[in-house]
Design a protein around this motif. Structure first.
Motif, PDB file in Angstrom:
ATOM      1  N   ARG A 115       0.800  -1.226   0.000  1.00  0.00           N
ATOM      2  CA  ARG A 115       0.000   0.000   0.000  1.00  0.00           C
ATOM      3  C   ARG A 115       0.830   1.272   0.000  1.00  0.00           C
ATOM      4  NH1 ARG A 115      -2.615   1.012   4.714  1.00  0.00           N
ATOM      5  NH2 ARG A 115      -3.728   2.654   3.580  1.00  0.00           N
ATOM      6  N   VAL A 116       2.126   1.174   0.187  1.00  0.00           N
ATOM      7  CA  VAL A 116       2.953   2.359   0.415  1.00  0.00           C
ATOM      8  C   VAL A 116       3.232   3.080  -0.910  1.00  0.00           C
ATOM      9  CG1 VAL A 116       5.153   3.212   1.311  1.00  0.00           C
ATOM     10  CG2 VAL A 116       4.000   1.284   2.439  1.00  0.00           C
ATOM     11  N   GLY A 117       2.830   4.330  -0.971  1.00  0.00           N
ATOM     12  CA  GLY A 117       3.071   5.118  -2.180  1.00  0.00           C
ATOM     13  C   GLY A 117       4.426   5.792  -2.183  1.00  0.00           C
ATOM     14  N   ILE A 118       4.854   6.243  -0.995  1.00  0.00           N
ATOM     15  CA  ILE A 118       6.148   6.918  -0.842  1.00  0.00           C
ATOM     16  C   ILE A 118       6.888   6.265   0.320  1.00  0.00           C
ATOM     17  CG2 ILE A 118       7.342   9.068  -0.274  1.00  0.00           C
ATOM     18  CD1 ILE A 118       6.102   9.198  -3.004  1.00  0.00           C
ATOM     19  N   LEU A 119       8.055   5.701   0.043  1.00  0.00           N
ATOM     20  CA  LEU A 119       8.892   5.088   1.063  1.00  0.00           C
ATOM     21  C   LEU A 119      10.178   5.899   1.178  1.00  0.00           C
ATOM     22  CD1 LEU A 119       9.720   2.887   3.049  1.00  0.00           C
ATOM     23  CD2 LEU A 119      10.323   1.426   1.104  1.00  0.00           C
ATOM     24  N   LEU A 120      10.287   6.684   2.252  1.00  0.00           N
ATOM     25  CA  LEU A 120      11.485   7.459   2.518  1.00  0.00           C
ATOM     26  C   LEU A 120      12.427   6.602   3.366  1.00  0.00           C
ATOM     27  CD1 LEU A 120       9.704  10.741   3.709  1.00  0.00           C
ATOM     28  CD2 LEU A 120      10.413  10.170   1.378  1.00  0.00           C
ATOM     29  N   ALA A 121      13.676   6.506   2.954  1.00  0.00           N
ATOM     30  CA  ALA A 121      14.639   5.713   3.725  1.00  0.00           C
ATOM     31  C   ALA A 121      15.969   6.450   3.727  1.00  0.00           C
ATOM     32  CB  ALA A 121      14.788   4.314   3.135  1.00  0.00           C
ATOM     33  N   ASN A 122      16.121   7.344   4.688  1.00  0.00           N
ATOM     34  CA  ASN A 122      17.364   8.098   4.788  1.00  0.00           C
ATOM     35  C   ASN A 122      18.379   7.245   5.547  1.00  0.00           C
ATOM     36  OD1 ASN A 122      19.071  10.264   4.406  1.00  0.00           O
ATOM     37  ND2 ASN A 122      18.410  11.330   6.254  1.00  0.00           N
ATOM     38  N   VAL A 123      18.804   6.170   4.891  1.00  0.00           N
ATOM     39  CA  VAL A 123      19.648   5.171   5.543  1.00  0.00           C
ATOM     40  C   VAL A 123      21.067   5.699   5.737  1.00  0.00           C
ATOM     41  CG1 VAL A 123      18.290   3.285   4.538  1.00  0.00           C
ATOM     42  CG2 VAL A 123      20.325   4.133   3.327  1.00  0.00           C
ATOM     43  N   PRO A 124      21.791   5.176   6.730  1.00  0.00           N
ATOM     44  CA  PRO A 124      23.210   5.554   6.857  1.00  0.00           C
ATOM     45  C   PRO A 124      23.982   5.045   5.647  1.00  0.00           C
ATOM     46  CG  PRO A 124      22.681   3.705   8.309  1.00  0.00           C
ATOM     47  CD  PRO A 124      21.382   4.199   7.753  1.00  0.00           C
ATOM     48  N   TYR A 125      24.908   5.885   5.134  1.00  0.00           N
ATOM     49  CA  TYR A 125      25.661   5.448   3.952  1.00  0.00           C
ATOM     50  C   TYR A 125      27.143   5.786   4.040  1.00  0.00           C
ATOM     51  CZ  TYR A 125      24.532  10.290   2.443  1.00  0.00           C
ATOM     52  OH  TYR A 125      24.368  11.657   2.368  1.00  0.00           O
ATOM     53  N   VAL A 126      27.630   6.108   5.236  1.00  0.00           N
ATOM     54  CA  VAL A 126      29.068   6.334   5.409  1.00  0.00           C
ATOM     55  C   VAL A 126      29.752   4.978   5.562  1.00  0.00           C
ATOM     56  CG1 VAL A 126      30.855   7.399   6.838  1.00  0.00           C
ATOM     57  CG2 VAL A 126      28.637   8.536   6.548  1.00  0.00           C
ATOM     58  N   PRO A 127      30.745   4.642   4.723  1.00  0.00           N
ATOM     59  CA  PRO A 127      31.480   3.391   4.923  1.00  0.00           C
ATOM     60  C   PRO A 127      32.112   3.340   6.308  1.00  0.00           C
ATOM     61  CG  PRO A 127      31.968   4.331   2.768  1.00  0.00           C
ATOM     62  CD  PRO A 127      31.186   5.372   3.526  1.00  0.00           C
ATOM     63  N   THR A 128      32.124   2.158   6.897  1.00  0.00           N
ATOM     64  CA  THR A 128      32.605   2.007   8.273  1.00  0.00           C
ATOM     65  C   THR A 128      33.963   2.659   8.484  1.00  0.00           C
ATOM     66  OG1 THR A 128      31.378  -0.063   8.528  1.00  0.00           O
ATOM     67  CG2 THR A 128      33.199   0.327  10.054  1.00  0.00           C
ATOM     68  N   GLN A 129      34.895   2.451   7.539  1.00  0.00           N
ATOM     69  CA  GLN A 129      36.248   2.976   7.711  1.00  0.00           C
ATOM     70  C   GLN A 129      36.301   4.496   7.637  1.00  0.00           C
ATOM     71  OE1 GLN A 129      35.209   1.102   5.204  1.00  0.00           O
ATOM     72  NE2 GLN A 129      35.928   1.867   3.218  1.00  0.00           N
ATOM     73  N   PRO A 176       1.977  -0.814  -6.389  1.00  0.00           N
ATOM     74  CA  PRO A 176       2.395  -0.686  -7.790  1.00  0.00           C
ATOM     75  C   PRO A 176       2.499   0.789  -8.177  1.00  0.00           C
ATOM     76  CG  PRO A 176       0.706  -2.373  -7.557  1.00  0.00           C
ATOM     77  CD  PRO A 176       0.809  -1.683  -6.224  1.00  0.00           C
ATOM     78  N   GLY A 177       3.622   1.178  -8.735  1.00  0.00           N
ATOM     79  CA  GLY A 177       3.854   2.582  -9.065  1.00  0.00           C
ATOM     80  C   GLY A 177       4.386   3.405  -7.908  1.00  0.00           C
ATOM     81  N   GLY A 178       4.539   2.766  -6.737  1.00  0.00           N
ATOM     82  CA  GLY A 178       5.063   3.467  -5.563  1.00  0.00           C
ATOM     83  C   GLY A 178       6.552   3.717  -5.681  1.00  0.00           C
ATOM     84  N   HIS A 179       7.060   4.656  -4.876  1.00  0.00           N
ATOM     85  CA  HIS A 179       8.441   5.108  -5.015  1.00  0.00           C
ATOM     86  C   HIS A 179       9.223   4.971  -3.706  1.00  0.00           C
ATOM     87  CE1 HIS A 179       7.153   6.960  -8.783  1.00  0.00           C
ATOM     88  NE2 HIS A 179       6.149   7.500  -8.111  1.00  0.00           N
ATOM     89  N   LEU A 180      10.422   4.464  -3.816  1.00  0.00           N
ATOM     90  CA  LEU A 180      11.406   4.466  -2.737  1.00  0.00           C
ATOM     91  C   LEU A 180      12.385   5.599  -3.003  1.00  0.00           C
ATOM     92  CD1 LEU A 180      13.200   3.254  -0.401  1.00  0.00           C
ATOM     93  CD2 LEU A 180      14.209   1.777  -2.167  1.00  0.00           C
ATOM     94  N   LEU A 181      12.651   6.425  -1.983  1.00  0.00           N
ATOM     95  CA  LEU A 181      13.618   7.521  -2.122  1.00  0.00           C
ATOM     96  C   LEU A 181      14.688   7.376  -1.054  1.00  0.00           C
ATOM     97  CD1 LEU A 181      10.523   8.889  -2.643  1.00  0.00           C
ATOM     98  CD2 LEU A 181      12.000  10.735  -3.416  1.00  0.00           C
ATOM     99  N   VAL A 182      15.943   7.326  -1.488  1.00  0.00           N
ATOM    100  CA  VAL A 182      17.065   7.205  -0.565  1.00  0.00           C
ATOM    101  C   VAL A 182      18.134   8.218  -0.937  1.00  0.00           C
ATOM    102  CG1 VAL A 182      16.677   4.769  -0.043  1.00  0.00           C
ATOM    103  CG2 VAL A 182      18.166   5.392  -1.937  1.00  0.00           C
ATOM    104  N   GLU A 183      18.809   8.723   0.083  1.00  0.00           N
ATOM    105  CA  GLU A 183      19.928   9.640  -0.139  1.00  0.00           C
ATOM    106  C   GLU A 183      21.214   8.836  -0.187  1.00  0.00           C
ATOM    107  OE1 GLU A 183      20.096  13.691   1.864  1.00  0.00           O
ATOM    108  OE2 GLU A 183      21.638  12.592   2.965  1.00  0.00           O
ATOM    109  N   THR A 184      22.151   9.262  -1.017  1.00  0.00           N
ATOM    110  CA  THR A 184      23.456   8.623  -1.075  1.00  0.00           C
ATOM    111  C   THR A 184      24.484   9.691  -1.412  1.00  0.00           C
ATOM    112  OG1 THR A 184      24.680   6.728  -1.998  1.00  0.00           O
ATOM    113  CG2 THR A 184      23.313   7.996  -3.528  1.00  0.00           C
ATOM    114  N   SER A 185      25.731   9.279  -1.574  1.00  0.00           N
ATOM    115  CA  SER A 185      26.766  10.236  -1.972  1.00  0.00           C
ATOM    116  C   SER A 185      26.976  10.149  -3.476  1.00  0.00           C
ATOM    117  CB  SER A 185      28.081   9.937  -1.250  1.00  0.00           C
ATOM    118  OG  SER A 185      28.634   8.712  -1.712  1.00  0.00           O
TER     119      SER A 185
END
Length: 266
Positions: free
Chosen positions: A161-175, A216-225
């Protein structure tokens, strides 16, 4: 009500902050003076900022998408560049959109999106108890906030059912975490920063499950570098979603927008 401070006192605050390495000491002094309720609180705020506490934790709030978002100590501070992700989501969301905000932190993204759109059904989640408490304050009656790991605490009724999935996940490499400014490295939760060996571990977990939650037609948005964008796009594509990369030179922001395809024949 803000405290009244003489020009001499403000000048002293600026000098203290500048000596502590605050690049925008004048602006920070103005914010601290306008936020402090009395002289005792003012002195405490200046001391904490000079000791290296993030300005937003000192103030108790961060400006994000034109809003004041409450940010408690130990909670990830929303970055201005992430306003670009919110703007992209607002352009894609239809009336009454079902929105899920994973890794929600203070709840800034969901709060800003709800303020932009007339009405949304908002569900936010974070694994950090302090972040969940903060998000509940910011979101209030505008949505529900769950404590748990990624999709785990969400009600099953949201699947498909999700139309907009925001996922501001961590994306800094461990090192690279140790290379971050002390404000982030020391005062923000590691789980909100560390994205694993190549910075994409949490993104992989999100994209593995996202197709089952998106409509169907829904969007995932994620930030990255910028340097991770190509690999992030490949990661998303392997899940069956259709990705595209959008950028903002003004905010130095890179966002992956991934869409669940409509069933063939629609």
């Amino acid at each position: 009500m803000s405290v009244s401070a003489s020009p001499l006192a403000v000048s002293s605050i600026v000098s203290t902050l500048r000596a502590a390495g605050c690049v925008f000491a004048e602006d920070e002094a103005e914010l601290i003076v306008s936020t402090a309720a009395d002289h005792a609180e003012l002195a405490s705020m200046v001391e904490r900022r000079a000791a290296g506490l993030p300005l937003e934790h000192v103030l108790g709030w961060a400006e994000f998408s034109g809003l004041r978002i409450a940010v408690d100590p130990g909670v990830f501070v929303p970055r201005r560049r992430t306003e670009f992700l919110v703007r992209q989501a607002a352009a894609l969301a239809g009336p009454g959109a079902v929105v899920v905000d994973l890794c929600c932190g203070s709840g800034a993204l969901g709060t800003a999106l709800a303020a932009t759109l007339d009405r949304i059904e908002l569900h936010s989640a974070d694994v950090e108890p302090a972040a969940v408490r903060c998000a509940r304050r910011n979101i209030g009656d505008g949505g529900r906030v769950y404590e748990g790991d990624l999709f785990e605490p969400l009600p099953g009724s949201l699947r498909g059912r999700v139309g907009i999935l925001l996922a501001n996940v961590p994306y800094v490499p461990t090192q690279d975490v140790e290379l971050l400014p002390p404000e982030a490295r020391i005062h923000e939760p590691r789980v909100a920063l560390d994205g694993g060996g190549d910075g994409l571990d949490v993104l992989r977990r999100v994209t593995a499950e996202a197709p089952r939650w998106l409509a169907p037609g829904g969007h995932l948005l994620v930030e990255t570098s910028e340097r991770q964008a190509a690999r992030a796009e490949e990661t998303v594509a392997r899940s069956g979603l259709v990705p595209r990369v959008v950028t903002s030179a003004e905010l130095f922001a890179t966002v992956i927008i991934a869409t669940r395809p409509e069933p063939s024949g629609n």
